[in-house]
Motif scaffolding. Structure first.
Motif, PDB file in Angstrom:
ATOM      1  N   SER A 174       5.833  21.853 -20.794  1.00 52.11           N
ATOM      2  CA  SER A 174       6.349  22.261 -20.625  1.00 52.11           C
ATOM      3  C   SER A 174       7.400  21.162 -20.314  1.00 52.11           C
ATOM      4  N   PRO A 175       8.520  21.289 -21.141  1.00 51.00           N
ATOM      5  CA  PRO A 175       9.459  20.227 -20.386  1.00 51.00           C
ATOM      6  C   PRO A 175      10.544  20.172 -18.806  1.00 51.00           C
ATOM      7  N   MET A 176       9.948  21.549 -18.511  1.00 49.72           N
ATOM      8  CA  MET A 176      10.662  21.362 -16.876  1.00 49.72           C
ATOM      9  C   MET A 176       9.229  21.249 -16.155  1.00 49.72           C
ATOM     10  N   LEU A 177       7.902  21.812 -16.506  1.00 53.24           N
ATOM     11  CA  LEU A 177       7.194  21.668 -15.321  1.00 53.24           C
ATOM     12  C   LEU A 177       6.856  19.736 -15.447  1.00 53.24           C
ATOM     13  N   VAL A 178       7.173  19.179 -16.317  1.00 57.84           N
ATOM     14  CA  VAL A 178       6.907  17.741 -16.838  1.00 57.84           C
ATOM     15  C   VAL A 178       7.741  16.765 -15.039  1.00 57.84           C
ATOM     16  N   ILE A 179       9.359  17.562 -15.765  1.00 59.90           N
ATOM     17  CA  ILE A 179      10.908  16.733 -15.260  1.00 59.90           C
ATOM     18  C   ILE A 179       9.982  17.541 -13.246  1.00 59.90           C
ATOM     19  N   ALA A 180       9.381  18.468 -13.159  1.00 58.90           N
ATOM     20  CA  ALA A 180       9.040  18.733 -12.186  1.00 58.90           C
ATOM     21  C   ALA A 180       8.158  17.797 -11.248  1.00 58.90           C
ATOM     22  N   SER A 181       7.401  17.344 -12.100  1.00 57.43           N
ATOM     23  CA  SER A 181       6.184  16.583 -11.413  1.00 57.43           C
ATOM     24  C   SER A 181       6.471  14.999 -11.586  1.00 57.43           C
ATOM     25  N   LEU A 182       7.311  14.782 -12.045  1.00 55.36           N
ATOM     26  CA  LEU A 182       8.358  13.510 -11.448  1.00 55.36           C
ATOM     27  C   LEU A 182       8.367  13.798 -10.335  1.00 55.36           C
ATOM     28  N   PHE A 183       9.949  14.746 -10.237  1.00 57.37           N
ATOM     29  CA  PHE A 183      10.232  14.927  -8.806  1.00 57.37           C
ATOM     30  C   PHE A 183       8.412  15.115  -7.321  1.00 57.37           C
ATOM     31  N   VAL A 184       8.198  15.622  -7.918  1.00 62.14           N
ATOM     32  CA  VAL A 184       7.209  15.741  -7.068  1.00 62.14           C
ATOM     33  C   VAL A 184       6.073  14.355  -6.733  1.00 62.14           C
ATOM     34  N   ALA A 185       6.582  13.337  -7.546  1.00 64.28           N
ATOM     35  CA  ALA A 185       5.402  11.810  -7.497  1.00 64.28           C
ATOM     36  C   ALA A 185       6.828  10.767  -6.600  1.00 64.28           C
ATOM     37  N   LEU A 186       8.310  11.623  -7.253  1.00 60.61           N
ATOM     38  CA  LEU A 186       9.522  10.444  -6.203  1.00 60.61           C
ATOM     39  C   LEU A 186       9.431  11.079  -5.240  1.00 60.61           C
ATOM     40  N   MET A 187       9.114  12.167  -4.612  1.00 58.94           N
ATOM     41  CA  MET A 187       8.961  12.835  -3.339  1.00 58.94           C
ATOM     42  C   MET A 187       8.069  12.346  -2.607  1.00 58.94           C
ATOM     43  N   SER A 188       6.834  12.662  -2.719  1.00 60.30           N
ATOM     44  CA  SER A 188       6.267  11.831  -1.888  1.00 60.30           C
ATOM     45  C   SER A 188       5.672  10.312  -2.091  1.00 60.30           C
ATOM     46  N   GLY A 189       6.254   9.573  -3.191  1.00 60.30           N
ATOM     47  CA  GLY A 189       5.950   8.172  -2.950  1.00 60.30           C
ATOM     48  C   GLY A 189       7.428   7.340  -1.599  1.00 60.30           C
ATOM     49  N   PHE A 190       8.737   8.558  -1.568  1.00 58.73           N
ATOM     50  CA  PHE A 190       9.927   7.870  -0.837  1.00 58.73           C
ATOM     51  C   PHE A 190       9.022   8.471   0.549  1.00 58.73           C
ATOM     52  N   THR A 191       8.634   9.546   0.783  1.00 59.11           N
ATOM     53  CA  THR A 191       7.957  10.152   2.248  1.00 59.11           C
ATOM     54  C   THR A 191       6.751   9.029   2.474  1.00 59.11           C
ATOM     55  N   GLY A 192       5.843   8.838   1.921  1.00 63.70           N
ATOM     56  CA  GLY A 192       4.923   8.149   2.812  1.00 63.70           C
ATOM     57  C   GLY A 192       4.967   6.652   3.199  1.00 63.70           C
ATOM     58  N   LEU A 193       6.361   6.062   1.695  1.00 67.44           N
ATOM     59  CA  LEU A 193       6.327   4.849   1.929  1.00 67.44           C
ATOM     60  C   LEU A 193       7.460   4.606   3.830  1.00 67.44           C
ATOM     61  N   SER A 194       7.733   5.353   3.452  1.00 67.21           N
ATOM     62  CA  SER A 194       9.166   5.503   4.714  1.00 67.21           C
ATOM     63  C   SER A 194       8.164   5.732   5.628  1.00 67.21           C
ATOM     64  N   LEU A 195       7.146   6.513   6.189  1.00 64.87           N
ATOM     65  CA  LEU A 195       6.247   6.874   7.247  1.00 64.87           C
ATOM     66  C   LEU A 195       6.265   5.996   7.447  1.00 64.87           C
ATOM     67  N   THR A 196       5.811   4.957   6.382  1.00 59.26           N
ATOM     68  CA  THR A 196       4.799   3.275   6.819  1.00 59.26           C
ATOM     69  C   THR A 196       6.000   2.223   7.503  1.00 59.26           C
ATOM     70  N   GLN A 197       7.396   2.390   7.724  1.00 60.94           N
ATOM     71  CA  GLN A 197       8.360   1.242   8.037  1.00 60.94           C
ATOM     72  C   GLN A 197       8.214   1.188   9.080  1.00 60.94           C
ATOM     73  N   GLY A 198       8.583  -0.145   9.983  1.00 60.00           N
ATOM     74  CA  GLY A 198       8.816  -0.156  11.361  1.00 60.00           C
ATOM     75  C   GLY A 198       7.218   0.100  11.417  1.00 60.00           C
ATOM     76  N   LEU A 199       5.953  -0.516  11.232  1.00 62.34           N
ATOM     77  CA  LEU A 199       4.848  -0.067  11.958  1.00 62.34           C
ATOM     78  C   LEU A 199       4.261  -0.870  12.573  1.00 62.34           C
ATOM     79  N   SER A 200       4.592  -1.850  11.857  1.00 62.16           N
ATOM     80  CA  SER A 200       4.494  -3.496  12.584  1.00 62.16           C
ATOM     81  C   SER A 200       4.715  -3.523  14.420  1.00 62.16           C
ATOM     82  N   GLN A 201       6.060  -2.544  14.997  1.00 63.28           N
ATOM     83  CA  GLN A 201       6.590  -2.551  15.576  1.00 63.28           C
ATOM     84  C   GLN A 201       5.892  -1.221  16.848  1.00 63.28           C
TER      85      GLN A 201
END
Length: 372
Positions: free
Chosen positions: A9-36
């Motif tokens: 289903s093209p719509m669910l394929v696109i939705a899966s990409l957005f889920v991957a992008l949202m999770s990537g941004f959330t996870g990588l943002s949470l780790t910013q500045g951890l050294s401090q």
């Protein structure tokens, strides 16, 4: 057994990409500045980031699988499906622990990217094995291509996200991570064929696409909320910007005067039961000491009731700059600077202090302040 025809289903394929992008941004943002941050805070944020990234990998996979259209009815084994989510979270957590508790080098970046790349595939193939009444068949070439693409793409994503720990680096790293997870899934699917089977190999209870859809929607809903919360940091105005107000806030007046140099800031310290003050310009460095700090002047070491966080906030407009989670230094007192592999050291010629470490994330600010 004849391979089954399938489509997506093209719509669910696109939705899966957005889920991957949202999770990537959330996870990588949470780790910013951890050294401090403290060790405890780092551990908590790494757990949250692992859940965001690993849960996002799992959600992306099953959003795409909901879009898989086969001419037969099939189910998923609930226990194996849950196990695939745990695998994704654990491998991502292991990679983040390596990146944030080991010395960060090219080798550790490659190691972390490889672990996540193999973890994505482990989650994928374990999740595919959860299918009941339908079996996925693979070819050696398809598996090899999936392994190579997954490792290369995830190494590139982590190298970009951790090579430059800025908002821009995180956004670009997010794009690479999201497309890596998305691409690996469909590269693996392209080398897969499906056949109908009559035997059930149940480990746990069976769930239908409808029940799976509810679980995926719930996990995606949580990811959306986390994405919006972390996204505020990108859309928020810079720390030094001010909003225009009809009446100036009184709290800004001392700061404006300080930046103009007419009222030199004073730092309190305790001595013989009295609270005294020392000019910021006379302080060579400030070091965290639990919930308090020590002030270092040319000849003295003084006890201050401020925490390092409070000192950083109060002295943001002064000559002292943060060089490490435990130190503020006055560049005017630095007599030498030593650049190490991933960090640095500032040298001093004061009575009670000889050198101060400079963290990797602060190297550029220190070098700019020292003109080197």
């Amino acid at each position: 057994m004849e391979p089954l025809d399938f489509s997506h289903s093209p719509m669910l394929v696109i939705a899966s990409l957005f889920v991957a992008l949202m999770s990537g941004f959330t996870g990588l943002s949470l780790t910013q500045g951890l050294s401090q941050r403290s060790i405890e805070q780092r551990k908590i944020l790494i757990v949250l980031a692992a859940i965001a990234l690993g849960g996002g990998i799992w959600s992306m996979h099953f959003v795409a699988m909901l879009g898989l259209q086969l001419p037969i009815l099939f189910y998923y084994d609930a226990a194996i499906t849950l196990a695939s989510a745990l695998v994704a979270i654990l491998v991502v957590g292991l990679a983040l622990l390596i990146l944030h508790f080991w010395k960060r080098t090219r080798t550790t970046l490659v190691l972390a990217g490889t672990i996540v790349g193999l973890g994505v595939l482990a989650m994928h193939y374990l999740g595919m094995s959860a299918m009941e009444l339908c079996q996925a068949l693979y070819t050696p070439v398809g598996i090899a291509l999936s392994v190579i693409s997954s490792c290369v793409l995830n190494i590139a994503a982590f190298a970009i996200a951790y090579g430059n720990r800025s908002q821009r680096g995180i956004v670009v790293g997010t794009l690479f991570f999201g497309f890596a997870v998305f691409a690996v899934h469909f590269i693996a699917i392209s080398g897969t064929s499906f056949v109908e089977v009559d035997v059930l190999t149940e480990v746990g209870p069976l769930i239908s696409n409808e029940v799976l859809a509810i679980g995926v929607v719930l996990s995606s809903f949580v990811l959306c909320g986390a994405f919006l919360l972390t996204g505020v940091t990108v859309l928020a105005p810079p720390a030094g910007s001010r909003q225009v107000s009809a009446r100036p806030e009184p709290a800004l007046e001392p700061e404006t005067a300080t930046s103009a140099g007419t009222v030199p800031p004073q730092i309190p310290y305790e001595q013989e039961g009295r609270t005294l003050f020392v000019s910021t310009d006379a302080v060579a460095a400030i070091r965290a000491e639990g919930h308090y700090t020590h002030l270092y002047t040319a000849t003295d070491k003084l006890f201050c009731v401020w925490s390092i966080t409070e000192a950083t906030k109060r002295l943001a407009q002064g000559p002292l700059i943060k060089v490490h989670r435990s130190y503020l230094v006055n560049p005017a007192f630095v007599t030498g600077f030593e650049r190490l592999k991933d960090n640095g050291v500032c040298h001093f010629d004061v009575t009670h202090l000889k050198k101060v470490p400079v963290s990797r994330s602060r190297l550029r600010d220190v070098r700019d302040a020292l003109g080197v």
